[in-house]
Design a protein around this motif. Structure first.
Motif, PDB file in Angstrom:
ATOM      1  N   ARG A 159     -27.630 -53.872  -0.325  1.00 18.41           N
ATOM      2  CA  ARG A 159     -28.810 -54.581  -0.814  1.00 18.41           C
ATOM      3  C   ARG A 159     -28.539 -56.059  -1.089  1.00 18.41           C
ATOM      4  O   ARG A 159     -29.452 -56.881  -1.030  1.00 18.41           O
ATOM      5  CB  ARG A 159     -29.350 -53.896  -2.066  1.00 18.41           C
ATOM      6  CG  ARG A 159     -30.006 -52.572  -1.741  1.00 18.41           C
ATOM      7  CD  ARG A 159     -30.650 -51.913  -2.926  1.00 18.41           C
ATOM      8  NE  ARG A 159     -31.238 -50.631  -2.532  1.00 18.41           N
ATOM      9  CZ  ARG A 159     -31.807 -49.768  -3.387  1.00 18.41           C
ATOM     10  NH1 ARG A 159     -31.866 -50.076  -4.682  1.00 18.41           N
ATOM     11  NH2 ARG A 159     -32.300 -48.638  -2.939  1.00 18.41           N
ATOM     12  N   GLN A 202     -38.442 -46.981   7.778  1.00 24.68           N
ATOM     13  CA  GLN A 202     -39.072 -47.138   6.469  1.00 24.68           C
ATOM     14  C   GLN A 202     -40.058 -46.010   6.200  1.00 24.68           C
ATOM     15  O   GLN A 202     -40.141 -45.500   5.072  1.00 24.68           O
ATOM     16  CB  GLN A 202     -39.773 -48.487   6.386  1.00 24.68           C
ATOM     17  CG  GLN A 202     -40.192 -48.874   4.966  1.00 24.68           C
ATOM     18  CD  GLN A 202     -40.796 -50.265   4.894  1.00 24.68           C
ATOM     19  OE1 GLN A 202     -40.924 -50.946   5.905  1.00 24.68           O
ATOM     20  NE2 GLN A 202     -41.179 -50.688   3.699  1.00 24.68           N
ATOM     21  N   HIS A 225     -39.721 -39.909  -0.393  1.00 25.12           N
ATOM     22  CA  HIS A 225     -39.638 -40.505  -1.729  1.00 25.12           C
ATOM     23  C   HIS A 225     -41.000 -40.926  -2.264  1.00 25.12           C
ATOM     24  O   HIS A 225     -41.066 -41.666  -3.248  1.00 25.12           O
ATOM     25  CB  HIS A 225     -38.714 -41.732  -1.708  1.00 25.12           C
ATOM     26  CG  HIS A 225     -37.300 -41.429  -1.324  1.00 25.12           C
ATOM     27  ND1 HIS A 225     -36.890 -41.326  -0.017  1.00 25.12           N
ATOM     28  CD2 HIS A 225     -36.184 -41.210  -2.083  1.00 25.12           C
ATOM     29  CE1 HIS A 225     -35.586 -41.064   0.024  1.00 25.12           C
ATOM     30  NE2 HIS A 225     -35.130 -40.979  -1.217  1.00 25.12           N
ATOM     31  N   HIS A 268     -41.401 -50.389  -0.830  1.00 27.87           N
ATOM     32  CA  HIS A 268     -40.851 -51.705  -0.498  1.00 27.87           C
ATOM     33  C   HIS A 268     -39.642 -51.522   0.419  1.00 27.87           C
ATOM     34  O   HIS A 268     -38.874 -50.586   0.269  1.00 27.87           O
ATOM     35  CB  HIS A 268     -40.440 -52.458  -1.758  1.00 27.87           C
ATOM     36  CG  HIS A 268     -40.216 -53.923  -1.530  1.00 27.87           C
ATOM     37  ND1 HIS A 268     -39.055 -54.413  -0.982  1.00 27.87           N
ATOM     38  CD2 HIS A 268     -41.014 -55.011  -1.748  1.00 27.87           C
ATOM     39  CE1 HIS A 268     -39.135 -55.733  -0.889  1.00 27.87           C
ATOM     40  NE2 HIS A 268     -40.305 -56.110  -1.344  1.00 27.87           N
ATOM     41  N   LYS A 282     -27.804 -48.781  -1.134  1.00 23.29           N
ATOM     42  CA  LYS A 282     -27.521 -49.645  -2.289  1.00 23.29           C
ATOM     43  C   LYS A 282     -26.365 -50.613  -2.049  1.00 23.29           C
ATOM     44  O   LYS A 282     -26.399 -51.752  -2.522  1.00 23.29           O
ATOM     45  CB  LYS A 282     -27.229 -48.783  -3.513  1.00 23.29           C
ATOM     46  CG  LYS A 282     -28.449 -48.014  -4.012  1.00 23.29           C
ATOM     47  CD  LYS A 282     -28.133 -47.262  -5.292  1.00 23.29           C
ATOM     48  CE  LYS A 282     -29.389 -46.541  -5.813  1.00 23.29           C
ATOM     49  NZ  LYS A 282     -29.109 -45.780  -7.060  1.00 23.29           N
ATOM     50  N   THR A 287     -39.219 -42.349  -6.456  1.00 23.34           N
ATOM     51  CA  THR A 287     -38.689 -43.671  -6.770  1.00 23.34           C
ATOM     52  C   THR A 287     -39.806 -44.687  -6.996  1.00 23.34           C
ATOM     53  O   THR A 287     -40.816 -44.688  -6.298  1.00 23.34           O
ATOM     54  CB  THR A 287     -37.796 -44.168  -5.616  1.00 23.34           C
ATOM     55  OG1 THR A 287     -36.864 -43.151  -5.288  1.00 23.34           O
ATOM     56  CG2 THR A 287     -37.066 -45.437  -6.015  1.00 23.34           C
ATOM     57  N   GLU A 288     -39.600 -45.567  -7.996  1.00 23.09           N
ATOM     58  CA  GLU A 288     -40.563 -46.636  -8.234  1.00 23.09           C
ATOM     59  C   GLU A 288     -40.451 -47.680  -7.129  1.00 23.09           C
ATOM     60  O   GLU A 288     -39.369 -47.995  -6.658  1.00 23.09           O
ATOM     61  CB  GLU A 288     -40.270 -47.273  -9.599  1.00 23.09           C
ATOM     62  CG  GLU A 288     -41.278 -48.343  -9.977  1.00 23.09           C
ATOM     63  CD  GLU A 288     -40.951 -48.976 -11.324  1.00 23.09           C
ATOM     64  OE1 GLU A 288     -41.690 -49.886 -11.735  1.00 23.09           O
ATOM     65  OE2 GLU A 288     -39.947 -48.566 -11.943  1.00 23.09           O
ATOM     66  N   ASN A 289     -41.603 -48.198  -6.717  1.00 23.69           N
ATOM     67  CA  ASN A 289     -41.663 -49.169  -5.613  1.00 23.69           C
ATOM     68  C   ASN A 289     -40.995 -48.617  -4.347  1.00 23.69           C
ATOM     69  O   ASN A 289     -40.322 -49.335  -3.608  1.00 23.69           O
ATOM     70  CB  ASN A 289     -41.002 -50.491  -6.011  1.00 23.69           C
ATOM     71  CG  ASN A 289     -41.758 -51.198  -7.113  1.00 23.69           C
ATOM     72  OD1 ASN A 289     -42.976 -51.115  -7.195  1.00 23.69           O
ATOM     73  ND2 ASN A 289     -41.017 -51.890  -7.975  1.00 23.69           N
ATOM     74  N   PHE A 290     -41.207 -47.330  -4.121  1.00 28.69           N
ATOM     75  CA  PHE A 290     -40.584 -46.673  -2.965  1.00 28.69           C
ATOM     76  C   PHE A 290     -41.048 -47.258  -1.633  1.00 28.69           C
ATOM     77  O   PHE A 290     -40.382 -47.094  -0.624  1.00 28.69           O
ATOM     78  CB  PHE A 290     -40.894 -45.168  -2.991  1.00 28.69           C
ATOM     79  CG  PHE A 290     -42.359 -44.855  -2.917  1.00 28.69           C
ATOM     80  CD1 PHE A 290     -43.024 -44.755  -1.708  1.00 28.69           C
ATOM     81  CD2 PHE A 290     -43.102 -44.668  -4.084  1.00 28.69           C
ATOM     82  CE1 PHE A 290     -44.371 -44.471  -1.660  1.00 28.69           C
ATOM     83  CE2 PHE A 290     -44.454 -44.391  -4.034  1.00 28.69           C
ATOM     84  CZ  PHE A 290     -45.099 -44.294  -2.810  1.00 28.69           C
ATOM     85  N   ARG A 316     -36.917 -52.992   0.551  1.00 30.46           N
ATOM     86  CA  ARG A 316     -35.629 -53.075  -0.128  1.00 30.46           C
ATOM     87  C   ARG A 316     -35.137 -51.713  -0.586  1.00 30.46           C
ATOM     88  O   ARG A 316     -33.931 -51.431  -0.574  1.00 30.46           O
ATOM     89  CB  ARG A 316     -35.746 -54.017  -1.316  1.00 30.46           C
ATOM     90  CG  ARG A 316     -34.435 -54.279  -2.050  1.00 30.46           C
ATOM     91  CD  ARG A 316     -34.622 -55.290  -3.168  1.00 30.46           C
ATOM     92  NE  ARG A 316     -33.357 -55.636  -3.789  1.00 30.46           N
ATOM     93  CZ  ARG A 316     -32.786 -54.937  -4.769  1.00 30.46           C
ATOM     94  NH1 ARG A 316     -33.382 -53.843  -5.233  1.00 30.46           N
ATOM     95  NH2 ARG A 316     -31.635 -55.325  -5.291  1.00 30.46           N
ATOM     96  N   GLU A 317     -36.062 -50.833  -0.994  1.00 34.24           N
ATOM     97  CA  GLU A 317     -35.670 -49.520  -1.497  1.00 34.24           C
ATOM     98  C   GLU A 317     -35.104 -48.624  -0.404  1.00 34.24           C
ATOM     99  O   GLU A 317     -34.342 -47.699  -0.689  1.00 34.24           O
ATOM    100  CB  GLU A 317     -36.868 -48.827  -2.156  1.00 34.24           C
ATOM    101  CG  GLU A 317     -37.409 -49.557  -3.369  1.00 34.24           C
ATOM    102  CD  GLU A 317     -36.361 -49.689  -4.479  1.00 34.24           C
ATOM    103  OE1 GLU A 317     -35.590 -48.719  -4.686  1.00 34.24           O
ATOM    104  OE2 GLU A 317     -36.297 -50.764  -5.107  1.00 34.24           O
ATOM    105  N   SER A 318     -35.480 -48.876   0.836  1.00 31.86           N
ATOM    106  CA  SER A 318     -34.972 -48.047   1.932  1.00 31.86           C
ATOM    107  C   SER A 318     -33.589 -48.477   2.395  1.00 31.86           C
ATOM    108  O   SER A 318     -32.966 -47.787   3.212  1.00 31.86           O
ATOM    109  CB  SER A 318     -35.943 -48.090   3.118  1.00 31.86           C
ATOM    110  OG  SER A 318     -35.998 -49.389   3.680  1.00 31.86           O
TER     111      SER A 318
END
Length: 760
Positions: free
Chosen positions: A323, A297, A304, A313, A320, A308-311, A315-317
């Motif tokens: 997810r 993470q 990032h 969190h 896709k 990226t927004e909310n990078f 979940r973003e790592s």
């Protein structure tokens, strides 16, 4: 009931682990102990403000803090050191407190001098051989140190309860939203009643999949985004962070602290499993997989942090295409992570209850093999209501994280302080070693306390609300219990009062057994003398029963019952002291009455061989500890017939008063589970012994009545505000918790309650 595991048993009743048993327990720990640690990656980086990431080096600095915090606190402090301080297999704040009670004599259990003389546990003899150090003498001498130890233990217990309230909220909020959030929050409480064994087997596969998934994603992120992330293990990155820190960045350490959320559970839930199973799982699975997850993470964030927004969190790592799998596993894992904190709350409340520091609640023992596995329905519903109120009230994971961090670090500070005393007083290490432990780990935790205090106004204040309420409940209950005990000691009457009073004033003896529950172990309790004065009659066999907690996890069955006489043999009055530890299931067992009667019978048969019994001495007690089926005096047999005691009483012409009718009506007519018979061919048994045993059997056949004192506490005029408040709080709790007959499983038809006013 748990299915049998492959294990052997020592001669003292403790279970000896085989490797198969250890591996099974290790697998179960994944679903109970490590659920919280495993779900921490959901919110550690995610609760840090995105504006706190100034460059890619910031991710390196945060990972350095995470790695060393996990290593120093979770691995070194708990897995290596603290787990060694178990109290006969039990862990938690009260395990450390009980060790100090026995080895530093700082206990505040309600025992008078006569109680102490007859209730010495075998382990006390070993501690008496130890050299009295200056520190041990000082702690033993000053009463204030005794209260300080108790308050510290209660403070730590309140932190664990607070963590049990907050953990479900932060775990579920970090993994879900909307309606799913509330449903998941309820789900983690709805599974609590299954017990640790079933929960462990149900949840362990899910936690295993979750750990393998997030560590696999971590490995992918390390190689795909930043293979050099492991260079951040160097403490130089922490030094760089401290050198350039400001208030905002220092506050973010409160989020980093969450990476060790659940470490305290390793010690608190020790009674549910074993040291070996907890260590093996953490060292070889949990620790390396979590390091890989946090490293991956951090590697993703380092590339990032400005895009990226909310990078930050987790979940973003995740790639896709994975997810959807992440969402499903995170929802399940978050509910499981909450279970560890809830289970720890049950354990600590059960210990508080046994030591007289918590109101009466129903405790369900979910395993007959491990005493520490309990479920408390009343507390479960209360924790669920409070957790839902946190979730719906704050609706902000950052604010809840601030309160969670405060609960974690304060609980760890309590463990550090008490552990340093255990090192010096129980392990008998030098003051230097004890001081080094306190200074080193205390410094680490003080750093995080300073970071959490900066967020006090942003959610952390709620923890202190929970602390104030729970600490007041515990303190008020302990204070009221102690004052009641002191009142009983001051107002008890001598044994001679009862034995000399009966013949002269026409006191009737009616058939049956009277079990009188009292806290004192010498003399006659005030409520019973009040009863005899107004209603001059009592049963042909009287047994004064006293429950006395011991600062040990479990008292072996062979040392549990102390039996003696009150007065001469002709009076047929006995005293039975039931010793129990803070993990024992004694009060609410269905066969408790049979155990008492069997112990009395064994005492009668053994007494003849004791020459000291020729001289009546109420303080002399005899340990009677044989299992019910192995006793030689009385043979238990199953009986499914209804036995009416009223017919037996009617045949006794000596009972003609209304008092006898009163006791007769309160003598139960119920289905007996066990009848007792004497062995027919026992030539070695004296005639007087056989007669007394037969009289005990006849009294049992006539029925058993339970006589309890119903206390009404009032505060003496002129008392200060604190005393008045604590007594009023105790009275409120006493009226709204479970009644003593319910807690003791006493049939309503067999209950006789005697009201008594206690002026405190």
């Amino acid at each position: 009931m748990d299915p049998p595991l492959s294990s052997a048993t020592y001669s003292d009743g403790h279970m000896k682990e085989t490797w198969r048993h250890t591996l099974i327990l290790s697998f179960q720990t994944l679903g109970v102990v490590y659920g919280r640690l495993s779900t921490a990656p959901l919110y550690v980086f995610g609760t840090i403000q995105t504006t706190d990431f100034k460059s890619n080096q910031t991710a390196y600095e945060y990972f350095s803090f995470i790695f060393w915090t996990l290593t120093v606190v979770s691995l070194l402090k708990y897995a290596v050191i603290v787990l060694r301080a178990d109290d006969n297999g039990e862990g938690g704040i009260f395990a450390l407190y009980s060790l100090l009670c026995r080895h530093a004599k700082v206990g505040l259990l309600p025992n008078d001098r006569s109680t102490t003389e007859v209730m010495q546990h075998e382990e006390v003899n070993t501690s008496s051989i130890k050299v009295e150090s200056r520190a041990r003498r000082a702690l033993k001498k000053y009463r204030s140190s005794h209260y300080l130890m108790l308050f510290t233990a209660l403070f730590g217990a309140c932190m664990i309860i607070g963590d049990g309230v907050i953990t479900p909220s932060i775990s579920v909020l970090s993994a879900s939203s909307g309606l799913q959030r509330s449903l998941s929050d309820i789900k983690c409480f709805a599974t609590s009643h299954y017990g640790t064994h079933k929960i462990g087997f149900m949840f362990a596969p899910i936690v295993t999949l979750w750990l393998l998934f997030i560590s696999g994603v971590g490995i992918y992120n390390i190689f795909h985004w930043d293979p050099k992330i492991f260079s951040a293990i160097s403490p130089a990155y922490m030094y760089t962070f401290v050198r350039k820190m400001d208030k905002s960045s220092w506050k973010s350490l409160g989020s980093i602290l969450l990476c060790i959320a659940g470490s305290e559970t390793m010690f608190t839930d020790l009674g549910h499993f074993s040291k070996k199973s907890i260590k093996i799982t953490f060292i070889f699975l949990i620790y390396p997989l979590l390091v890989l997850c946090y490293a991956g993470q951090a590697a993703f964030i380092s590339k990032h942090w400005n895009g990226t927004e909310n990078f930050n969190h987790l979940r973003e790592s995740v790639p896709k295409h994975l997810r959807h799998v992440f969402t499903l596993l995170s929802l399940l894992a978050s509910a499981i992570g909450s279970q560890a904190a809830i289970t720890a709350s049950f354990s600590i409340i059960n210990q508080c209850l046994a030591l007289g520091c918590f109101p009466r609640v129903k405790v369900i023992h979910t395993s007959d093999k491990r005493h520490g596995q309990v479920y408390i329905p009343d507390v479960n519903w209360l924790l669920m209501a409070l957790s839902l109120s946190v979730t719906l009230g704050f609706r902000d994971i950052t604010r809840i994280a601030n309160a969670a961090g405060m609960a974690i670090v304060f609980g760890m500070i309590v463990t550090t302080c008490m552990m340093s005393l255990v090192i010096g007083l129980y392990w008998e290490k030098s003051l230097f070693v004890s001081g080094c432990f306190l200074m080193f780990f205390g410094f680490v935790e003080a750093v995080y306390v300073s970071a959490c205090m900066l967020s006090f106004h942003k959610g952390a204040w709620y923890l202190f609300v929970i602390l104030a309420v729970s600490f007041t409940i515990m303190l008020a209950w302990h204070y009221g219990t102690m004052k009641k005990y002191e009142f009983d000691l001051q107002n008890k009457v001598s044994t001679e009062w009862l034995t000399d009073y009966s013949p002269g004033l026409g006191v009737s003896r009616v058939p049956g057994i009277g079990l009188i529950y009292t806290d004192i172990v010498t003399g006659i309790p005030a409520f019973f003398s009040h009863f005899i004065t107004n209603l001059p009659a009592f049963h042909q066999v009287l047994i004064f029963v006293s429950f006395k907690p011991q600062p040990v996890p479990c008292v072996p069955p062979g040392e549990r019952y102390l039996v003696g006489r009150v007065g001469s043999k002709d009076y047929r009055i006995y005293r039975c002291i039931v010793r129990y530890g803070y993990c024992d299931q004694v009060r609410d067992t269905d066969d408790f009455e049979e155990q008492i009667i069997g112990s009395i019978g064994e005492f009668i048969s053994l007494e003849e061989s004791d020459y000291e019994s020729l001289t009546p001495n109420e303080g002399r007690m005899m340990i009677v500890g044989k299992p019910l089926l192995d006793r030689k005096a009385l043979i238990p047999t199953d009986d499914t017939n209804l036995v009416s005691s009223s017919a037996n009483v009617a045949n006794n012409e000596t009972v003609a008063s209304t008092v006898g009718d009163l006791i007769e009506r309160n003598t139960p007519i119920r289905r007996k589970k066990v009848r007792f018979l004497m062995r027919e061919n026992s030539p070695e048994m004296r005639v007087s012994v056989r007669e007394e045993l037969q009289e005990l059997i006849n009294a049992r056949e006539s029925g058993t009545a339970y006589i309890l004192g119903q206390s009404h506490l009032t505060v003496r005029d002129g008392s200060n505000f604190l005393k008045t408040f604590l007594i009023m709080a105790y009275v409120f709790l006493d009226k709204n918790c479970r009644e003593p007959p319910v807690a003791l499983k006493i049939p309503h038809a067999a209950l006789v309650e005697v009201g008594m006013v206690y002026i405190i």
